[in-house]
Write an enzyme that holds these catalytic residues in place. Structure first.
Site, PDB file in Angstrom:
ATOM      1  N   SER A  18       0.812  -1.222   0.000  1.00 41.85           N
ATOM      2  CA  SER A  18       0.000   0.000   0.000  1.00 41.85           C
ATOM      3  C   SER A  18       0.843   1.267   0.000  1.00 41.85           C
ATOM      4  CB  SER A  18      -0.936   0.013   1.211  1.00 41.85           C
ATOM      5  OG  SER A  18      -0.195  -0.021   2.424  1.00 41.85           O
ATOM      6  N   ASP A 192      -0.298   7.552  10.154  1.00 42.97           N
ATOM      7  CA  ASP A 192      -1.100   6.761  11.094  1.00 42.97           C
ATOM      8  C   ASP A 192      -0.245   5.790  11.900  1.00 42.97           C
ATOM      9  OD1 ASP A 192      -0.394   4.962   9.151  1.00 42.97           O
ATOM     10  OD2 ASP A 192      -2.426   4.480   8.497  1.00 42.97           O
ATOM     11  N   HIS A 195       1.669   4.137   7.596  1.00 47.61           N
ATOM     12  CA  HIS A 195       1.741   4.716   6.255  1.00 47.61           C
ATOM     13  C   HIS A 195       2.388   6.099   6.294  1.00 47.61           C
ATOM     14  CE1 HIS A 195      -1.598   1.749   6.100  1.00 47.61           C
ATOM     15  NE2 HIS A 195      -1.015   1.440   4.955  1.00 47.61           N
TER      16      HIS A 195
END
Length: 242
Positions: A18, A192, A195
């Site tokens: 991601s 967070d 990320h």
């Protein structure tokens, strides 16, 4: 059929989880690299959110094959996994991959790339970034689960990534170490706890470019500068095969 050769754009392929998939968002590190390479390279995002190195190893031949690497004229590939592999086995068994297997998966990815014509000097490994446990724990609680990653564990995977790069003869961007250098507050690099924040994306783009630039600096700007086009006969400038 046209007698003129097609214009072939070299490619830089970003392969990861991601953190790579989201890198084309506003202020993302992938977008910054693509901007630097405009008119010289296509930057291709092959980020797969949630994936670990085990799944990446399986799917890579579907993404980069001998035919595609020849057609695409690949200038470089980044390999950026580990943030999911390092999930704690007892808290997140679906994504967890043992560190020994993670090392072997990265080496297998390198072997596949080499087998399809992407030599090890064109590959840049990127370690997982550090994990800010307090911030990530809040995200986990919101999802109804306990803290499922530790910064110390992420460090073990970062070390394995560095080792894999050395054994494969590739460069490595060790984010886990660089972001914590001299005891700095690395939380500013994370949105967070896991990320990247805007500052983290800027950090990755800057340090990756330091490694990537030498692999693409020789590439010419594609198609003539507008001021060099013969306005009275533009075909002469625009349809040449050089």
């Amino acid at each position: 059929m046209s007698k003129f050769a097609p214009v072939i754009w070299p490619k830089v392929t970003l392969f990861g989880d991601s953190i790579t998939q989201f890198s084309f968002q506003a202020n993302g590190w992938g977008a910054e690299i693509a901007n630097k390479l405009a008119r010289k390279c296509d930057v291709v995002n092959r980020g797969l959110s949630g994936y670990n190195s085990r799944w990446a190893r399986i799917v890579l031949p579907r993404l980069i094959s001998s035919q595609s690497s020849a057609d695409d004229n690949i200038a470089a590939v980044t390999v950026f996994f580990g943030a999911n592999d390092c999930a704690l086995e007892d808290k997140n068994p679906q994504q967890h991959v043992p560190v020994s297997e993670y090392l072997e998966n990265l080496k297998a990815i390198s072997r596949h790339l080499s087998s399809v014509g992407v030599s090890s000097d064109k590959v840049i490994f990127i370690t997982p970034p550090p994990l800010h446990e307090a911030a990530w724990e809040k995200e986990c609680i919101l999802k109804g689960c306990p803290l499922n990653r530790l910064n110390s564990t992420a460090g073990q995977y970062a070390q394995a990534c560095v080792l894999a790069a050395a054994q494969c003869g590739s460069d490595v961007l060790d984010l886990w170490t660089l972001m914590q250098k001299d005891g700095q507050d690395f939380s500013v690099y994370l949105s967070d706890g896991l990320h990247l924040s805007d500052k983290g994306n800027q950090f990755v783009a800057q340090h990756l470019w330091d490694l990537l630039e030498s692999r693409v600096v020789h590439l010419p700007v594609i198609l003539p500068y507008w001021g060099d086009i013969d306005a009275s006969s533009p075909e002469t400038s625009l349809l040449c095969n050089s």
